[in-house]
Scaffold this motif. Structure first.
Motif, PDB file in Angstrom:
ATOM      1  N   SER A   1      -2.086  -1.034  -1.153  1.00 58.44           N
ATOM      2  CA  SER A   1      -3.065  -1.359  -2.189  1.00 58.44           C
ATOM      3  C   SER A   1      -4.068  -0.220  -2.283  1.00 58.44           C
ATOM      4  CB  SER A   1      -3.789  -2.654  -1.838  1.00 58.44           C
ATOM      5  OG  SER A   1      -4.834  -2.900  -2.753  1.00 58.44           O
ATOM      6  N   LEU A   2      -4.394   0.159  -3.481  1.00 54.96           N
ATOM      7  CA  LEU A   2      -5.390   1.203  -3.686  1.00 54.96           C
ATOM      8  C   LEU A   2      -6.771   0.622  -3.981  1.00 54.96           C
ATOM      9  CD1 LEU A   2      -3.263   3.686  -5.799  1.00 54.96           C
ATOM     10  CD2 LEU A   2      -3.739   3.744  -3.349  1.00 54.96           C
ATOM     11  N   TYR A   3      -6.857  -0.713  -4.015  1.00 52.42           N
ATOM     12  CA  TYR A   3      -8.135  -1.364  -4.285  1.00 52.42           C
ATOM     13  C   TYR A   3      -8.829  -1.681  -2.964  1.00 52.42           C
ATOM     14  CZ  TYR A   3     -11.507  -4.473  -6.524  1.00 52.42           C
ATOM     15  OH  TYR A   3     -12.659  -5.056  -6.970  1.00 52.42           O
ATOM     16  N   TYR A   4     -10.058  -1.277  -2.818  1.00 56.52           N
ATOM     17  CA  TYR A   4     -10.759  -1.326  -1.541  1.00 56.52           C
ATOM     18  C   TYR A   4     -10.917  -2.733  -0.965  1.00 56.52           C
ATOM     19  CZ  TYR A   4     -15.078  -2.935  -3.797  1.00 56.52           C
ATOM     20  OH  TYR A   4     -16.021  -3.660  -4.474  1.00 56.52           O
TER      21      TYR A   4
ATOM     22  N   ILE B   1       5.030  -9.509   1.307  1.00 54.93           N
ATOM     23  CA  ILE B   1       3.673  -9.305   1.793  1.00 54.93           C
ATOM     24  C   ILE B   1       3.462 -10.246   2.973  1.00 54.93           C
ATOM     25  CG2 ILE B   1       1.217  -9.484   1.220  1.00 54.93           C
ATOM     26  CD1 ILE B   1       2.037  -8.745  -1.674  1.00 54.93           C
ATOM     27  N   ASN B   2       2.993  -9.693   4.075  1.00 52.08           N
ATOM     28  CA  ASN B   2       2.787 -10.480   5.303  1.00 52.08           C
ATOM     29  C   ASN B   2       4.062 -11.215   5.718  1.00 52.08           C
ATOM     30  OD1 ASN B   2       0.027  -9.722   5.379  1.00 52.08           O
ATOM     31  ND2 ASN B   2      -0.460 -11.364   3.949  1.00 52.08           N
ATOM     32  N   GLY B   3       5.227 -10.580   5.501  1.00 57.37           N
ATOM     33  CA  GLY B   3       6.499 -11.141   5.937  1.00 57.37           C
ATOM     34  C   GLY B   3       7.109 -12.185   5.021  1.00 57.37           C
ATOM     35  N   VAL B   4       6.484 -12.498   3.895  1.00 53.98           N
ATOM     36  CA  VAL B   4       7.005 -13.491   2.953  1.00 53.98           C
ATOM     37  C   VAL B   4       7.361 -12.785   1.652  1.00 53.98           C
ATOM     38  CG1 VAL B   4       6.529 -15.645   1.721  1.00 53.98           C
ATOM     39  CG2 VAL B   4       5.537 -15.269   3.996  1.00 53.98           C
TER      40      VAL B   4
ATOM     41  N   VAL C   1      -2.884 -16.355  -1.438  1.00 58.29           N
ATOM     42  CA  VAL C   1      -2.197 -15.352  -0.614  1.00 58.29           C
ATOM     43  C   VAL C   1      -2.820 -13.995  -0.925  1.00 58.29           C
ATOM     44  CG1 VAL C   1      -0.002 -14.270  -0.020  1.00 58.29           C
ATOM     45  CG2 VAL C   1      -0.060 -16.695  -0.652  1.00 58.29           C
ATOM     46  N   HIS C   2      -3.286 -13.303   0.108  1.00 61.88           N
ATOM     47  CA  HIS C   2      -4.020 -12.056  -0.061  1.00 61.88           C
ATOM     48  C   HIS C   2      -3.203 -10.867   0.431  1.00 61.88           C
ATOM     49  CE1 HIS C   2      -7.336  -9.121   0.700  1.00 61.88           C
ATOM     50  NE2 HIS C   2      -7.764  -9.643  -0.432  1.00 61.88           N
ATOM     51  N   TRP C   3      -3.209  -9.794  -0.360  1.00 61.00           N
ATOM     52  CA  TRP C   3      -2.602  -8.523   0.050  1.00 61.00           C
ATOM     53  C   TRP C   3      -3.755  -7.622   0.452  1.00 61.00           C
ATOM     54  CZ3 TRP C   3      -0.656  -4.388  -3.852  1.00 61.00           C
ATOM     55  CH2 TRP C   3      -0.114  -3.302  -3.162  1.00 61.00           C
ATOM     56  N   GLY C   4      -3.894  -7.395   1.730  1.00 62.29           N
ATOM     57  CA  GLY C   4      -5.009  -6.634   2.260  1.00 62.29           C
ATOM     58  C   GLY C   4      -4.821  -5.132   2.142  1.00 62.29           C
ATOM     59  N   ILE C   5      -5.923  -4.441   2.220  1.00 56.06           N
ATOM     60  CA  ILE C   5      -5.957  -2.981   2.075  1.00 56.06           C
ATOM     61  C   ILE C   5      -5.168  -2.276   3.178  1.00 56.06           C
ATOM     62  CG2 ILE C   5      -8.178  -2.801   3.267  1.00 56.06           C
ATOM     63  CD1 ILE C   5      -7.294  -0.604   0.320  1.00 56.06           C
ATOM     64  N   LEU C   6      -5.076  -2.876   4.347  1.00 56.05           N
ATOM     65  CA  LEU C   6      -4.383  -2.238   5.469  1.00 56.05           C
ATOM     66  C   LEU C   6      -2.964  -2.740   5.664  1.00 56.05           C
ATOM     67  CD1 LEU C   6      -7.308  -2.174   8.045  1.00 56.05           C
ATOM     68  CD2 LEU C   6      -6.533  -0.335   6.536  1.00 56.05           C
ATOM     69  N   GLU C   7      -2.486  -3.570   4.751  1.00 52.94           N
ATOM     70  CA  GLU C   7      -1.165  -4.174   4.860  1.00 52.94           C
ATOM     71  C   GLU C   7      -0.230  -3.597   3.798  1.00 52.94           C
ATOM     72  OE1 GLU C   7       1.515  -6.483   6.728  1.00 52.94           O
ATOM     73  OE2 GLU C   7      -0.607  -6.498   7.252  1.00 52.94           O
ATOM     74  N   PRO C   8       0.843  -2.912   4.201  1.00 57.18           N
ATOM     75  CA  PRO C   8       1.770  -2.426   3.171  1.00 57.18           C
ATOM     76  C   PRO C   8       2.551  -3.579   2.547  1.00 57.18           C
ATOM     77  CG  PRO C   8       2.648  -1.964   5.349  1.00 57.18           C
ATOM     78  CD  PRO C   8       1.277  -2.546   5.548  1.00 57.18           C
TER      79      PRO C   8
END
Length: 134
Positions: A30-33, A62-65, A78-85
């Motif tokens: 994610s490129l969003y902070y 995302i997060n294995g799902v 469900v959140h896609w975090g900045i540090l999670e590919p």
């Protein structure tokens, strides 16, 4: 550790199921902070060597799902975090050949503090990178 570019060099590979290559995967960040909720994401496009993939050809893990792009529209919890590919899996019978490939990934997202008409301003842009399939 994540690389600075949106398109990561790790995780670029063909996907095999039941002895057949059914597509390929690549990781993006994610490129969003703040990261984004999946319901904020707008469908991605992936272009490889001039061939464009859209819609149901692409799933996100995302997060294995794993989610289809349509499913993500209703997932506000469900959140896609900045540090999670995120892993994008692209359906392409036979996958990609070994060698160098020009990759482009584009997606956008909405933000609660911006009117919907401005979604295009919150685009990741067209992220380009050359990756090598081994």
């Amino acid at each position: 550790m994540l690389e600075k570019p949106c398109i990561q060099s790790r995780g670029f590979k063909n996907v095999e199921r039941n002895g057949r290559i059914i597509g390929f995967q690549l990781n993006i960040r994610s490129l969003y902070y703040r990261g984004v909720w999946l319901s904020q994401l707008r469908p991605a496009t992936v272009t490889v060597d001039g061939e464009t993939f859209t819609g149901e050809q692409i799933t996100w893990t995302i997060n294995g799902v794993t989610y289809t792009q349509n499913e993500m529209a209703s997932l506000g919890n469900v959140h896609w975090g900045i540090l999670e590919p995120a892993t994008l899996t692209v359906a392409k019978e036979g996958g990609l050949e070994t060698g160098s490939h020009d990759i482009e990934v584009s997606y956008s997202f909405s933000s609660s503090y911006m009117p919907p008409s401005m979604d295009t301003m919150l685009s990741s842009g067209v992220n380009k990178r050359t990756l090598i399939m081994v």
